[in-house]
Scaffold this active site. Structure first.
Site, mmCIF file in Angstrom:
data_model
loop_
_atom_site.group_PDB
_atom_site.id
_atom_site.type_symbol
_atom_site.label_atom_id
_atom_site.label_comp_id
_atom_site.label_asym_id
_atom_site.label_seq_id
_atom_site.Cartn_x
_atom_site.Cartn_y
_atom_site.Cartn_z
ATOM 1 N N GLU A 212 0.767 -1.337 0.079
ATOM 2 C CA GLU A 212 -0.058 0.088 0.019
ATOM 3 C C GLU A 212 0.862 1.224 0.059
ATOM 4 O O GLU A 212 1.755 1.388 0.612
ATOM 5 C CB GLU A 212 -0.897 0.055 1.139
ATOM 6 N N CYS B 177 -7.786 -2.046 8.252
ATOM 7 C CA CYS B 177 -6.321 -2.043 7.558
ATOM 8 C C CYS B 177 -6.020 -0.497 7.353
ATOM 9 O O CYS B 177 -4.830 -0.154 7.606
ATOM 10 C CB CYS B 177 -5.985 -2.844 6.290
ATOM 11 N N HIS C 250 -1.056 -5.716 1.975
ATOM 12 C CA HIS C 250 -2.122 -6.397 1.952
ATOM 13 C C HIS C 250 -1.782 -8.019 1.317
ATOM 14 O O HIS C 250 -1.027 -8.162 0.282
ATOM 15 C CB HIS C 250 -3.351 -5.796 1.236
#
Ligand code: PCA
Length: 210
Positions: free
Chosen positions: A82, A145, A169
């Site tokens: 991310e 998250c 992830h």
């Protein structure tokens, strides 16, 4: 010089799953010894307030030199690094305590978003170099998250702690995809463990050379 410590976190199972690949990867790596750094680990509850609290407590207790948080993202086909966390809670499903939060900021006075501070492209290339599919992602969603990542980056910014921190992830495990036939990609646990271990080693080299 003090020993280098990395903090690695995962999440407990949530939604329809009784397992979470991120928890399993953390459990596997927690028992390993690494050259050049100690690994502290924590598993976070999928809970609106206790999730971020558990992470920030672990940061305070372990005083890490870098932080990598892991979570499950069913539907992703690759290790998904991310790049940003946004100041929004817009849960698609309730947390494990039954709380469904929609359209609310995480920090009402905080910035709209934070970029993660991991060397994301270097990490992606290292995972790919290990023969494992990896990608950069522009959204960690608007569930726990994203929330813990935002809270972490907000905390580090406020503390003026300039350390690499971010979120990765993971796809479903094969046994999770198997009960949702035909719809979801998956990755074996061993492959994910190798990917995350590669990320930690790359981060260590990055810190040693920066
Ligand atoms: N994945 C969820 C929360 C916990 C997890 O492992 C998410 O992507 O927000």
């Amino acid at each position: 010089m003090n020993q280098t410590t990395f903090l690695l976190t995962g999440f407990e199972p949530f939604g329809q799953s009784r397992i979470n690949p991120s928890e399993q990867v953390v459990q596997q790596l927690a028992t390993r010894r690494f050259e050049g750094f100690e690994l502290a680990t924590a598993v976070l509850p999928v809970h609106r307030t206790r999730g971020p609290q558990t992470l920030l407590t672990a940061v305070q207790q372990t005083n890490p030199d870098a932080i990598v948080c892991l979570g499950e993202a069913g539907g992703r086909h690759a290790i998904s690094i991310e790049r940003v966390a946004v100041n929004l809670m817009d849960y698609g499903i309730a947390d494990n305590d039954g709380q469904l939060v929609q359209d609310e900021p995480i920090q009402p006075d905080g910035p709209a978003a934070y970029f993660t501070t991991l060397p994301v492209r270097q990490l992606m290339q290292a995972v790919q170099g290990a023969g494992i599919p990896a990608e950069l992602s522009l959204t960690a969603g608007a569930y726990l998250c994203n929330q813990v990542t935002y809270e972490l980056l907000h905390y580090l910014a406020q503390q003026q702690r300039d350390i690499p921190a971010g979120f990765v992830h993971l796809p479903f495990l094969p046994q999770q995809a198997a009960v949702r036939p035909g719809k979801f990609p998956s990755m074996a646990l061993e492959t994910m463990v190798t990917a995350v271990s590669t990320i930690l080693h790359t981060l260590h080299n990055h810190l040693a050379t920066s």
